[in-house]
Scaffold this active site. Sequence first.
Site, PDB file in Angstrom:
ATOM      1  N   LYS A   1     -10.195  -3.063  -3.453  1.00  0.00           N
ATOM      2  CA  LYS A   1      -9.945  -4.193  -2.557  1.00  0.00           C
ATOM      3  C   LYS A   1     -10.805  -4.049  -1.314  1.00  0.00           C
ATOM      4  CE  LYS A   1      -6.340  -7.019  -0.509  1.00  0.00           C
ATOM      5  NZ  LYS A   1      -4.883  -7.211  -0.392  1.00  0.00           N
TER       6      LYS A   1
ATOM      7  N   CYS B   1      -7.677  -2.093   4.972  1.00  0.00           N
ATOM      8  CA  CYS B   1      -6.556  -2.404   5.875  1.00  0.00           C
ATOM      9  C   CYS B   1      -7.061  -2.446   7.323  1.00  0.00           C
ATOM     10  CB  CYS B   1      -5.439  -1.376   5.752  1.00  0.00           C
ATOM     11  SG  CYS B   1      -4.079  -1.770   6.891  1.00  0.00           S
TER      12      CYS B   1
ATOM     13  N   ALA C   1       0.836  -1.206   0.000  1.00  0.00           N
ATOM     14  CA  ALA C   1       0.000   0.000   0.000  1.00  0.00           C
ATOM     15  C   ALA C   1       0.870   1.256   0.000  1.00  0.00           C
ATOM     16  CB  ALA C   1      -0.901   0.002   1.225  1.00  0.00           C
TER      17      ALA C   1
ATOM     18  N   VAL D   1       1.615  -4.704  10.265  1.00  0.00           N
ATOM     19  CA  VAL D   1       2.634  -3.861   9.634  1.00  0.00           C
ATOM     20  C   VAL D   1       2.202  -2.396   9.673  1.00  0.00           C
ATOM     21  CG1 VAL D   1       3.832  -3.358   7.461  1.00  0.00           C
ATOM     22  CG2 VAL D   1       3.510  -5.739   8.187  1.00  0.00           C
TER      23      VAL D   1
HETATM   24  C1  FMN Z   1       2.633  -8.890   5.955  1.00  0.00           C
HETATM   25  C2  FMN Z   1       1.407  -8.507   5.166  1.00  0.00           C
HETATM   26  C3  FMN Z   1       1.310  -7.218   4.645  1.00  0.00           C
HETATM   27  C4  FMN Z   1       0.172  -6.845   3.900  1.00  0.00           C
HETATM   28  N1  FMN Z   1       0.087  -5.584   3.394  1.00  0.00           N
HETATM   29  C5  FMN Z   1      -1.001  -5.233   2.629  1.00  0.00           C
HETATM   30  C6  FMN Z   1      -1.091  -3.940   2.049  1.00  0.00           C
HETATM   31  O1  FMN Z   1      -0.187  -3.099   2.173  1.00  0.00           O
HETATM   32  N2  FMN Z   1      -2.214  -3.651   1.308  1.00  0.00           N
HETATM   33  C7  FMN Z   1      -3.229  -4.571   1.126  1.00  0.00           C
HETATM   34  O2  FMN Z   1      -4.225  -4.270   0.455  1.00  0.00           O
HETATM   35  N3  FMN Z   1      -3.146  -5.815   1.649  1.00  0.00           N
HETATM   36  C8  FMN Z   1      -2.067  -6.163   2.399  1.00  0.00           C
HETATM   37  N4  FMN Z   1      -1.984  -7.427   2.923  1.00  0.00           N
HETATM   38  C9  FMN Z   1      -3.087  -8.386   2.677  1.00  0.00           C
HETATM   39  C10 FMN Z   1      -2.763  -9.354   1.549  1.00  0.00           C
HETATM   40  O3  FMN Z   1      -2.551  -8.676   0.329  1.00  0.00           O
HETATM   41  C11 FMN Z   1      -3.919 -10.379   1.375  1.00  0.00           C
HETATM   42  O4  FMN Z   1      -5.097  -9.683   1.024  1.00  0.00           O
HETATM   43  C12 FMN Z   1      -4.187 -11.165   2.649  1.00  0.00           C
HETATM   44  O5  FMN Z   1      -2.978 -11.492   3.307  1.00  0.00           O
HETATM   45  C13 FMN Z   1      -4.982 -12.453   2.393  1.00  0.00           C
HETATM   46  O6  FMN Z   1      -4.315 -13.307   1.497  1.00  0.00           O
HETATM   47  P1  FMN Z   1      -3.326 -14.497   1.980  1.00  0.00           P
HETATM   48  O7  FMN Z   1      -4.082 -15.307   2.986  1.00  0.00           O
HETATM   49  O8  FMN Z   1      -2.982 -15.239   0.717  1.00  0.00           O
HETATM   50  O9  FMN Z   1      -2.148 -13.832   2.604  1.00  0.00           O
HETATM   51  C14 FMN Z   1      -0.862  -7.807   3.681  1.00  0.00           C
HETATM   52  C15 FMN Z   1      -0.736  -9.104   4.197  1.00  0.00           C
HETATM   53  C16 FMN Z   1       0.381  -9.465   4.938  1.00  0.00           C
HETATM   54  C17 FMN Z   1       0.482 -10.871   5.465  1.00  0.00           C
END
Ligand code: FMN
Length: 300
Positions: free
Chosen positions: A161, A126, A43, A68
């Site tokens: 999103k 977020c 982001a 984070v």
């Molecule tokens: C360490 C971390 C940082 C993330 N930072 C963002 C972000 O900056 N913006 C965002 O829209 N989603 C962020 N996410 C969410 C992921 O893009 C994703 O939507 C979420 O983790 C679910 O998918 P997953 O289970 O495959 O991780 C973050 C996830 C993690 C684990």
Amino acid sequence: MNPQVTIGRTTFANPVLAASGTFEFGLKFPSVANRLGGVVSKAITLQPRAGNAPPRICEFPGGILNSVGLENPGVEEFCAEVLPRTRKLKCRVVVNIAGFTVEEYGELAARLDSESVDALEVNVSCPNVKEGGALFGQQPRVVEAITALVRSRTARTVIVKLTANFVDPAETAKAAEAAGADAVTIINTLFGLALDGNGRPFLGGRNGGISGPALKPFALFCVDRVAAAVKIPVIGCGGMMDAGDALDFLSAGARMVQVGTASLVNPEAALDVWTGLREYCRKHRAAGWDEIVGRTRRQA
Ligand SMILES: Cc1cc2nc3c(=O)[nH]c(=O)nc-3n(C[C@H](O)[C@H](O)[C@H](O)COP(=O)(O)O)c2cc1C
């Protein structure tokens, strides 16, 4: 079969994206990024942000919690230092943007419109910040206002999103669609709390966002529900660990998929997902993605 997927005015070489925040800016593993449909940036906010205090990650048996807190270099440094390097990747570059007021989303969209980005992913989901974030994403009217403003300030493909925290994402997806979104991504992390065994919050940011395998059944439910509610493409995300998971998301109605936490475990995870999907299509002689996308409902 032709593996490409078109969303808005952007054609992706294949339907697999690296999810925001889990693949840096795609620069650490260019050989992986180059073969994906695209990478979604962490982001980006108007001003640089240091993020939340450590610890920021807590593991549990079904995944992780992170707090984070939108750490990023700010839009100016991103455009000057990071974007020119990500542009050298062979895949599409989607920039995830987050604001703390409705107007900030408009400013970010306008600023990035003059840069060479393929699409914007508007983050109204977020869970790790005190203002904006998921609080915006819970209100269909606010989602509509943010989407409409971003739409009016950019000619780029606009993906919203959504959050699934305490809200029916079918309603917010409809609001995003009505305001001109080209697609929606569902889901972002879910609210979570980890304690340290002595009753105190473990994470520096107190609450965190749950991601990883524990999310998958709920994420699939959301994709199925949102895909039935809107005509624009749905991008599935949440707990995708391998190609089998990705097939489930496509079957439930997702046109594209995003791999998040799996990349933190194995940086080649998103590429493995794409290789597995391609292999599946070859083996089953699939004529195109339309055969797979949404088949769960068609078969019911
Ligand atoms: C360490 C971390 C940082 C993330 N930072 C963002 C972000 O900056 N913006 C965002 O829209 N989603 C962020 N996410 C969410 C992921 O893009 C994703 O939507 C979420 O983790 C679910 O998918 P997953 O289970 O495959 O991780 C973050 C996830 C993690 C684990």
